[in-house]
Design a protein around this motif. Structure first.
Motif, PDB file in Angstrom:
ATOM      1  N   GLU A 180       0.843  -1.207   0.000  1.00 11.49           N
ATOM      2  CA  GLU A 180       0.000   0.000   0.000  1.00 11.49           C
ATOM      3  C   GLU A 180       0.875   1.254   0.000  1.00 11.49           C
ATOM      4  OE1 GLU A 180      -3.499   2.197   2.680  1.00 11.49           O
ATOM      5  OE2 GLU A 180      -2.596   0.306   3.349  1.00 11.49           O
ATOM      6  N   ILE A 181       1.946   1.220   0.800  1.00 19.34           N
ATOM      7  CA  ILE A 181       2.855   2.363   0.872  1.00 19.34           C
ATOM      8  C   ILE A 181       3.587   2.553  -0.451  1.00 19.34           C
ATOM      9  CG2 ILE A 181       4.899   3.261   2.049  1.00 19.34           C
ATOM     10  CD1 ILE A 181       3.958   1.667   4.549  1.00 19.34           C
ATOM     11  N   VAL A 182       4.057   1.450  -1.033  1.00 19.96           N
ATOM     12  CA  VAL A 182       4.789   1.539  -2.299  1.00 19.96           C
ATOM     13  C   VAL A 182       3.884   2.056  -3.407  1.00 19.96           C
ATOM     14  CG1 VAL A 182       5.960   0.206  -4.087  1.00 19.96           C
ATOM     15  CG2 VAL A 182       6.485  -0.211  -1.682  1.00 19.96           C
ATOM     16  N   ARG A 183       2.665   1.536  -3.483  1.00 20.06           N
ATOM     17  CA  ARG A 183       1.743   1.993  -4.533  1.00 20.06           C
ATOM     18  C   ARG A 183       1.444   3.480  -4.378  1.00 20.06           C
ATOM     19  NH1 ARG A 183      -0.333  -2.213  -7.483  1.00 20.06           N
ATOM     20  NH2 ARG A 183      -0.272  -4.290  -6.506  1.00 20.06           N
ATOM     21  N   ASP A 184       1.244   3.926  -3.151  1.00 18.43           N
ATOM     22  CA  ASP A 184       0.984   5.352  -2.929  1.00 18.43           C
ATOM     23  C   ASP A 184       2.204   6.190  -3.326  1.00 18.43           C
ATOM     24  OD1 ASP A 184      -1.518   4.763  -1.998  1.00 18.43           O
ATOM     25  OD2 ASP A 184      -1.024   5.005   0.134  1.00 18.43           O
ATOM     26  N   SER A 185       3.400   5.676  -3.057  1.00 16.89           N
ATOM     27  CA  SER A 185       4.623   6.391  -3.437  1.00 16.89           C
ATOM     28  C   SER A 185       4.742   6.512  -4.947  1.00 16.89           C
ATOM     29  CB  SER A 185       5.855   5.667  -2.884  1.00 16.89           C
ATOM     30  OG  SER A 185       5.852   5.641  -1.481  1.00 16.89           O
ATOM     31  N   VAL A 186       4.488   5.412  -5.636  1.00 20.44           N
ATOM     32  CA  VAL A 186       4.567   5.424  -7.098  1.00 20.44           C
ATOM     33  C   VAL A 186       3.537   6.396  -7.673  1.00 20.44           C
ATOM     34  CG1 VAL A 186       4.250   4.035  -9.182  1.00 20.44           C
ATOM     35  CG2 VAL A 186       5.540   3.104  -7.241  1.00 20.44           C
ATOM     36  N   SER A 187       2.353   6.441  -7.087  1.00 17.95           N
ATOM     37  CA  SER A 187       1.323   7.382  -7.545  1.00 17.95           C
ATOM     38  C   SER A 187       1.764   8.823  -7.340  1.00 17.95           C
ATOM     39  CB  SER A 187       0.009   7.132  -6.796  1.00 17.95           C
ATOM     40  OG  SER A 187      -0.510   5.853  -7.097  1.00 17.95           O
ATOM     41  N   LEU A 188       2.382   9.096  -6.193  1.00 17.34           N
ATOM     42  CA  LEU A 188       2.893  10.447  -5.930  1.00 17.34           C
ATOM     43  C   LEU A 188       3.947  10.835  -6.966  1.00 17.34           C
ATOM     44  CD1 LEU A 188       3.282  10.409  -2.037  1.00 17.34           C
ATOM     45  CD2 LEU A 188       1.752  11.891  -3.348  1.00 17.34           C
ATOM     46  N   LEU A 189       4.827   9.897  -7.283  1.00 12.85           N
ATOM     47  CA  LEU A 189       5.872  10.172  -8.267  1.00 12.85           C
ATOM     48  C   LEU A 189       5.282  10.437  -9.645  1.00 12.85           C
ATOM     49  CD1 LEU A 189       8.522   7.494  -7.278  1.00 12.85           C
ATOM     50  CD2 LEU A 189       8.808   9.959  -7.128  1.00 12.85           C
ATOM     51  N   GLU A 190       4.318   9.620 -10.024  1.00 17.18           N
ATOM     52  CA  GLU A 190       3.690   9.803 -11.336  1.00 17.18           C
ATOM     53  C   GLU A 190       3.000  11.152 -11.424  1.00 17.18           C
ATOM     54  OE1 GLU A 190       1.227   6.359 -11.582  1.00 17.18           O
ATOM     55  OE2 GLU A 190       2.835   5.069 -12.384  1.00 17.18           O
ATOM     56  N   GLY A 191       2.427  11.597 -10.284  1.00 13.44           N
ATOM     57  CA  GLY A 191       1.783  12.907 -10.257  1.00 13.44           C
ATOM     58  C   GLY A 191       2.763  14.044 -10.437  1.00 13.44           C
ATOM     59  N   ARG A 192       4.052  13.782 -10.150  1.00 14.09           N
ATOM     60  CA  ARG A 192       5.091  14.807 -10.322  1.00 14.09           C
ATOM     61  C   ARG A 192       5.937  14.534 -11.564  1.00 14.09           C
ATOM     62  NH1 ARG A 192       5.756  14.292  -4.306  1.00 14.09           N
ATOM     63  NH2 ARG A 192       7.667  13.071  -4.584  1.00 14.09           N
ATOM     64  N   GLY A 193       5.484  13.629 -12.402  1.00 15.81           N
ATOM     65  CA  GLY A 193       6.201  13.323 -13.628  1.00 15.81           C
ATOM     66  C   GLY A 193       7.309  12.313 -13.456  1.00 15.81           C
ATOM     67  N   GLY A 194       7.360  11.649 -12.285  1.00 17.10           N
ATOM     68  CA  GLY A 194       8.392  10.649 -12.033  1.00 17.10           C
ATOM     69  C   GLY A 194       8.046   9.306 -12.639  1.00 17.10           C
ATOM     70  N   PHE A 195       9.018   8.396 -12.592  1.00 12.75           N
ATOM     71  CA  PHE A 195       8.809   7.119 -13.264  1.00 12.75           C
ATOM     72  C   PHE A 195       9.630   6.027 -12.587  1.00 12.75           C
ATOM     73  CE2 PHE A 195      10.369   4.098 -16.517  1.00 12.75           C
ATOM     74  CZ  PHE A 195       9.159   3.522 -16.868  1.00 12.75           C
ATOM     75  N   VAL A 196       8.981   4.900 -12.300  1.00 16.26           N
ATOM     76  CA  VAL A 196       9.663   3.691 -11.820  1.00 16.26           C
ATOM     77  C   VAL A 196       9.324   2.574 -12.796  1.00 16.26           C
ATOM     78  CG1 VAL A 196       9.812   1.976  -9.986  1.00 16.26           C
ATOM     79  CG2 VAL A 196       9.607   4.383  -9.404  1.00 16.26           C
ATOM     80  N   SER A 197      10.365   1.948 -13.370  1.00 15.28           N
ATOM     81  CA  SER A 197      10.091   0.955 -14.415  1.00 15.28           C
ATOM     82  C   SER A 197       9.628  -0.379 -13.835  1.00 15.28           C
ATOM     83  CB  SER A 197      11.341   0.746 -15.278  1.00 15.28           C
ATOM     84  OG  SER A 197      12.413   0.253 -14.491  1.00 15.28           O
ATOM     85  N   HIS A 198      10.198  -0.773 -12.677  1.00  9.02           N
ATOM     86  CA  HIS A 198       9.833  -2.059 -12.083  1.00  9.02           C
ATOM     87  C   HIS A 198       9.771  -1.959 -10.565  1.00  9.02           C
ATOM     88  CE1 HIS A 198      11.625  -3.285 -15.986  1.00  9.02           C
ATOM     89  NE2 HIS A 198      10.711  -4.234 -15.939  1.00  9.02           N
TER      90      HIS A 198
END
Length: 637
Positions: A180-198
């Protein structure tokens, strides 16, 4: 074999740095020998073993297998949370690390790429760290349990393309949903234009989670089809990892650690500070997310060919205050390392040592402390319980290993002094300076500073900001690294660390050490823990206020009587200038998960200043309860 003299070793480490560290580096494997031992041309960003090529994973794992020690135990895993207990040999560790490195490479991770590791206290965390080192990727371990915004900030700052994680982590009485924490982090990053491939997820048995979305991969599935890969030689200056630590502003600082100097210093420390050789059982009861976890759960013991213990549990409540002693006996631990707060918790639960008496601790040779100063009362209690040397040594995330210590592998003419952090470690030239950068007389409190050049393993900079390193650490005293700690040196050269410089209380022109006040408080029979901070005062500048936790001896004393007696006791012990303005009896002190008391937050609360709750706090309820007490007393200005 006779031990070397500390005095001779220390003197040679300063008079001929190149010869000293070149000799130590010769104990490790290098793909290419260095051109020069130390390059001071860009001081304070010293580069050790410039031109040298090496691989830390090769030296921590493969080197021992190739020397015929592959069947010896590298890791003992003990989870008090799940009951799982396993042993892993160096040969098995090499194979698992090589395949995990292949798994990362199949996801596009190459030399210089960053990988964030957000995992609990399990063996797979070590495997992930070593796999990154094997292929020259830079790992950044984030403490498991950090909230989403803190995890996202570290992924973003490091520029990580892959996150290694697990389905969950365990704490006494609760399960932390990592996903849950990781998914929320990835969502925050995507909202700022960030990207995690895997995002690679290790599924903990009985707590498996569904992996929806293209980025989310099952660890075991990818591991099974991965090919083993060899070690990639990297420059000695190549970053091994980034480790984030909160600064005074609350913003994370990414400490960057170079590969070559780090492994040389750690190997030296295992032999001469901790007195360990290949085959010894070493236990650092800490967490992978802190510097102790990096240096002395993973890299230090494995570089030395020791057996390292990975413990998932607490000193108390998993199941009781005898858990540390059970681990020492069961695995034959010879040297242990933890924070003083762990033993304070044990002492609070079992002041008479009844649980300790159930175990045979005959293998234990020494107990080391770091993280917070160990008060003399606690140190003497531990020494009585364990019957071995108890050594309180001092170091920082920035240094990567001890700055001061007493030494199991060196002989010295000086005796271990209670309350002292020991003598300067070879390679460190320590001076106590005043505000004008002049050295103060012995016994006088001042800023504890390290003269340049900085020894190997020291941070080479702050990730992404070369200039910030000098701004944060070098501005106050040119030519010195400013540790941020206040202390003094005695006539024998022993260093006493008394407080963070921000924690020194100035009462009517008198500089008072919070540690000295706290030590007197803890020496009172009814108190087991204490925090002293300064509250603003128009007349005196600051006045001391204390927060205390009562032990079982004080269970029958009401708060009002305890406070009155404590204030009288401190006045008699320390003099009128240290007269406490207020003492509050609390159920628990606010601490980080590594055991540090959040004195700065307490001080801001008292002075009515805005504060941010540390993301590493152990239990937010401690802050909430104290805030309510401060308000009810009308103390905050």
């Amino acid at each position: 074999m006779a031990r070397k003299s500390y005095e001779e070793v220390y003197a040679s480490s300063l008079s001929d740095r190149e010869r000293f560290w070149s000799r130590e580096a010769g104990n490790l494997c290098w793909d290419r020998t260095w051109d020069r031992v130390i390059d001071e041309r860009e001081s304070p960003h010293n580069m050790w073993f410039e031109g040298g090529m090496c691989n830390v994973c090769e030296n921590a794992v493969d080197r021992h297998v190739e020397a015929g020690r592959g069947g010896e135990t590298a890791i003992i895993y003990d989870s008090a949370m799940t009951g799982e207990k396993t042993r892993m040999s160096y040969e098995v560790l090499r194979r698992k690390v090589a395949k995990t490195a292949g798994m990362l490479r199949s996801m596009g991770v190459e030399k210089g790429d960053r990988v964030v590791i957000y995992m609990p206290m399990i063996v797979h965390t070590i495997i992930g760290m070593l796999a990154c080192a094997r292929i020259g990727a830079v790992h950044s371990v984030v403490f498991g349990g950090f909230v989403a915004k803190e995890l996202a900030s570290r992924i973003e700052d490091s520029g990580a393309k892959v996150v290694l994680t697990a389905s969950c982590g365990f704490e006494p009485g609760r399960v932390i949903d990592y996903m849950e924490i990781v998914r929320d982090s990835v969502s925050l990053l995507e909202g700022r234009g960030g990207f995690v491939s895997h995002v690679v997820v290790f599924q903990r048995e009985g707590y498996e989670v569904s992996l929806e979305g293209d980025a989310y991969k099952d660890w075991d599935e990818f591991y099974e089809v991965a090919e083993e890969v060899g070690c990639v030689p990297v420059e000695a200056s190549h970053p091994l990892y980034i480790l984030y630590t909160s600064g005074s502003t609350g913003l994370p600082k990414g400490i960057e650690r170079a590969s070559g100097g780090h492994m040389v210093a750690l190997l030296w420390s295992m032999r001469y500070i901790y007195g360990c050789e290949a085959g010894d059982v070493f236990w650092a009861a800490s967490d992978f997310g802190w510097i102790v976890g990096h240096s002395y759960i993973v890299y230090g013991p494995l570089l030395a060919g020791c057996t390292t213990v990975v413990y998932e549990g607490k000193p108390v409540r998993t199941p009781d205050a005898g858990s540390f002693f059970r681990v020492i006996e069961e695995y034959g631990v010879q040297v242990m390392f933890t924070a003083p707060t762990a033993y304070r918790a044990i002492r609070r639960e079992d002041p008479d040592g009844k649980l300790k008496s159930l175990y045979d601790l005959g293998t234990l040779r020494a107990q080391f402390f770091a993280g917070e100063r160990c008060d003399v009362g606690t140190l003497l209690w531990i020494r009585e319980q364990l019957g071995v040397p108890v050594i309180d040594h001092w170091w920082q995330t920035e240094t990567g290993w001890a700055i001061t210590s007493d030494f199991l592998g060196l002989s010295t003419e000086r005796e271990v002094k209670e309350g002292s952090a020991g003598l300067p470690v070879p390679g460190y030239e320590i001076m106590i300076l005043d505000e004008a950068s002049e050295e103060v007389p012995n016994g006088e409190l001042g800023d504890v500073c390290i003269k340049l050049p900085l020894p190997p393993s020291f941070m080479t900079g702050l990730w992404g900001s070369r200039d910030r390193f000098e701004e944060v650490y070098m501005r106050s005293h040119p030519g010195f690294y400013t540790t941020g700690d206040a202390g003094y040196k005695d006539e024998d050269g022993c260093i006493f660390i008394m407080a963070r410089t921000d924690d020194v209380i100035n009462v009517a022109g008198h500089r008072l050490s919070t540690s000295a006040i706290e030590e007197s408080l803890i020496s009172y029979p009814s108190i087991v823990e204490a925090a002293a901070v300064g509250m603003n005062d128009e007349l005196k500048g600051q006045i001391p206020v204390a927060f205390v936790v009562r032990g079982k001896e004080g269970a029958g004393v009401d708060d009002e009587s305890l406070v009155r007696d404590v204030i009288k006791y401190i006045r008699e012990e320390m003099g009128a200038v240290t007269a406490l303005h207020k003492v509050m009896v609390v159920g628990q002190l606010p601490k980080t998960r590594s055991g540090k008391i959040l004195r700065g937050t307490l001080q801001k609360m008292l002075n009515g200043e805005s504060y941010t709750i540390s993301p590493t706090i152990e239990d937010e309820r401690a802050i909430e309860m104290i805030a309510a007490m401060i308000d009810s007393e009308g103390l905050s200005s």
